[in-house]
Design a protein around this motif. Structure first.
Motif, PDB file in Angstrom:
ATOM      1  N   GLU A 101       0.831  -1.207   0.000  1.00  0.00           N
ATOM      2  CA  GLU A 101       0.000   0.000   0.000  1.00  0.00           C
ATOM      3  C   GLU A 101       0.861   1.251   0.000  1.00  0.00           C
ATOM      4  O   GLU A 101       0.454   2.303  -0.495  1.00  0.00           O
ATOM      5  CB  GLU A 101      -0.932   0.005   1.212  1.00  0.00           C
ATOM      6  N   THR A 102       2.062   1.142   0.563  1.00  0.00           N
ATOM      7  CA  THR A 102       2.998   2.263   0.594  1.00  0.00           C
ATOM      8  C   THR A 102       3.286   2.759  -0.822  1.00  0.00           C
ATOM      9  O   THR A 102       3.537   3.945  -1.038  1.00  0.00           O
ATOM     10  CB  THR A 102       4.324   1.826   1.256  1.00  0.00           C
ATOM     11  N   LYS A 106       8.275  11.060  -3.409  1.00  0.00           N
ATOM     12  CA  LYS A 106       6.955  10.559  -3.020  1.00  0.00           C
ATOM     13  C   LYS A 106       7.015   9.610  -1.819  1.00  0.00           C
ATOM     14  O   LYS A 106       6.091   9.572  -1.002  1.00  0.00           O
ATOM     15  CB  LYS A 106       6.290   9.840  -4.200  1.00  0.00           C
ATOM     16  N   LEU A 107       8.099   8.842  -1.722  1.00  0.00           N
ATOM     17  CA  LEU A 107       8.211   7.875  -0.633  1.00  0.00           C
ATOM     18  C   LEU A 107       9.013   8.417   0.550  1.00  0.00           C
ATOM     19  O   LEU A 107       9.187   7.722   1.549  1.00  0.00           O
ATOM     20  CB  LEU A 107       8.853   6.582  -1.150  1.00  0.00           C
ATOM     21  N   GLY A 108       9.501   9.667   0.435  1.00  0.00           N
ATOM     22  CA  GLY A 108      10.245  10.273   1.540  1.00  0.00           C
ATOM     23  C   GLY A 108      11.579   9.587   1.784  1.00  0.00           C
ATOM     24  O   GLY A 108      12.008   9.454   2.933  1.00  0.00           O
ATOM     25  N   LEU A 109      12.247   9.163   0.719  1.00  0.00           N
ATOM     26  CA  LEU A 109      13.525   8.469   0.830  1.00  0.00           C
ATOM     27  C   LEU A 109      14.677   9.439   0.594  1.00  0.00           C
ATOM     28  O   LEU A 109      14.584  10.312  -0.258  1.00  0.00           O
ATOM     29  CB  LEU A 109      13.592   7.327  -0.190  1.00  0.00           C
ATOM     30  N   CYS A 145      13.587   0.017   0.722  1.00  0.00           N
ATOM     31  CA  CYS A 145      12.143   0.153   0.548  1.00  0.00           C
ATOM     32  C   CYS A 145      11.597  -0.939  -0.369  1.00  0.00           C
ATOM     33  O   CYS A 145      10.522  -1.512  -0.107  1.00  0.00           O
ATOM     34  CB  CYS A 145      11.803   1.533  -0.005  1.00  0.00           C
ATOM     35  N   ALA A 146      12.327  -1.240  -1.429  1.00  0.00           N
ATOM     36  CA  ALA A 146      11.872  -2.263  -2.376  1.00  0.00           C
ATOM     37  C   ALA A 146      11.718  -3.614  -1.696  1.00  0.00           C
ATOM     38  O   ALA A 146      10.807  -4.385  -2.009  1.00  0.00           O
ATOM     39  CB  ALA A 146      12.846  -2.363  -3.546  1.00  0.00           C
ATOM     40  N   TYR A 147      12.603  -3.906  -0.743  1.00  0.00           N
ATOM     41  CA  TYR A 147      12.508  -5.155  -0.004  1.00  0.00           C
ATOM     42  C   TYR A 147      11.412  -5.096   1.060  1.00  0.00           C
ATOM     43  O   TYR A 147      10.628  -6.032   1.215  1.00  0.00           O
ATOM     44  CB  TYR A 147      13.849  -5.474   0.669  1.00  0.00           C
ATOM     45  N   GLU A 148      11.369  -3.998   1.793  1.00  0.00           N
ATOM     46  CA  GLU A 148      10.469  -3.946   2.941  1.00  0.00           C
ATOM     47  C   GLU A 148       9.003  -3.779   2.555  1.00  0.00           C
ATOM     48  O   GLU A 148       8.117  -4.052   3.359  1.00  0.00           O
ATOM     49  CB  GLU A 148      10.911  -2.839   3.907  1.00  0.00           C
ATOM     50  N   THR A 149       8.742  -3.316   1.358  1.00  0.00           N
ATOM     51  CA  THR A 149       7.360  -3.246   0.895  1.00  0.00           C
ATOM     52  C   THR A 149       6.928  -4.549   0.241  1.00  0.00           C
ATOM     53  O   THR A 149       5.763  -4.723  -0.095  1.00  0.00           O
ATOM     54  CB  THR A 149       7.182  -2.112  -0.138  1.00  0.00           C
ATOM     55  N   GLY A 150       7.880  -5.474   0.072  1.00  0.00           N
ATOM     56  CA  GLY A 150       7.563  -6.733  -0.577  1.00  0.00           C
ATOM     57  C   GLY A 150       7.640  -6.660  -2.085  1.00  0.00           C
ATOM     58  O   GLY A 150       7.342  -7.638  -2.774  1.00  0.00           O
ATOM     59  N   LEU A 151       8.043  -5.510  -2.638  1.00  0.00           N
ATOM     60  CA  LEU A 151       8.171  -5.381  -4.087  1.00  0.00           C
ATOM     61  C   LEU A 151       9.189  -6.385  -4.615  1.00  0.00           C
ATOM     62  O   LEU A 151       9.043  -6.955  -5.684  1.00  0.00           O
ATOM     63  CB  LEU A 151       8.588  -3.954  -4.460  1.00  0.00           C
TER      64      LEU A 151
END
Length: 243
Positions: free
Chosen positions: A152-153, A198-201, A210-216
């Motif tokens: 959803e992120t 957009k993702l505040g990175l 982020c790619a790993y932690e969002t499950g992407l």
């Protein structure tokens, strides 16, 4: 512009040595030397430096937690220092928001270079190296646990921006992403900027995480890519990421 630095290490000789090396540079000023993580956080709040060098193992508040508190405030970038050449420490430091990771036996020139690199907004580990470390660490420990719910992120991203994040997570450079998406590097740079904003990175390394932690990207999914030549870079080396 003078780069303002806080040095935090519980060993007085170590922090004094780093401070002396950095203070000798015409463009760097050490504004504080402290011996624990809590004092480091307080010094950053009080003095608003550009960079904080943080030992991982410190009393009162360890370097990882100090890094997390400092980066949450924004403005100051962090470089972690340790005597332990451990992938787990590298992952924990990057996950806490660090812009880089150095061993305490770092060469004088590399220490100075590291401060200048992170001040310029770059990272001390190439995204491909960060991806390899996260891949290996999550496969060995099961951390972090990607959850489909966290996708959803990514709803704020367009389809093309999500593709860009996927390629960032795999450690691709802008040129490689341009080939994969069949677009110009200028367009990729725009996509990357949009993803980070957009993702505040803060940087590309944070995009990998982020790619790993969002499950992407699931742990183990890109193991074949790790066989590339770039995956052989040692995490103890200063290796700035590309823009």
């Amino acid at each position: 512009m003078t780069i303002r630095v806080v040095v935090a290490d519980d060993q007085e000789l170590v922090r004094s040595g780093f401070a002396m090396i950095l203070d000798a540079q015409p463009d760097i000023e050490v504004v504080a030397e402290v011996g624990d993580g809590a004092a480091a956080v307080a010094a950053v709040v009080r003095l608003a430096p550009d960079v904080a060098l943080l030992d991982i193992r410190m009393p009162v508040l360890d370097g990882i937690e100090a890094c997390r508190a400092i980066t949450a405030g924004g403005g100051c970038r962090t470089v972690m220092l340790t005597t332990f050449d451990s992938d787990a420490y590298v992952y924990e430091a990057l996950h806490a928001g660090a812009s880089g990771f150095l061993l305490k036996d770092v060469r004088r020139d590399d220490l100075v270079h590291a401060v200048r690199v992170v001040t310029a907004g770059d990272s001390l580990l190439a995204p491909s190296v960060a991806r390899r470390l996260i891949e290996e660490y999550t496969a060995a420990t099961g951390r972090p646990a990607p959850s489909p719910d966290r996708l959803e992120t990514l709803e704020v991203l367009t389809a093309r921006e999500r593709e860009t994040l996927l390629h960032l997570g795999r450690g691709l450079s802008n040129a490689e992403i341009a080939v994969a998406l069949v677009v110009s590097e200028h367009t990729v740079k725009s996509h990357v900027g949009n993803v980070l904003a957009k993702l505040g990175l803060r940087d590309r390394i944070q995009a990998v995480i982020c790619a790993y932690e969002t499950g992407l990207i699931a742990a183990g999914a890109t193991a074949a890519a790790a066989a590339g030549g770039r995956s052989g870079v040692s995490p103890s080396k200063v290796s700035p990421s590309g823009g």
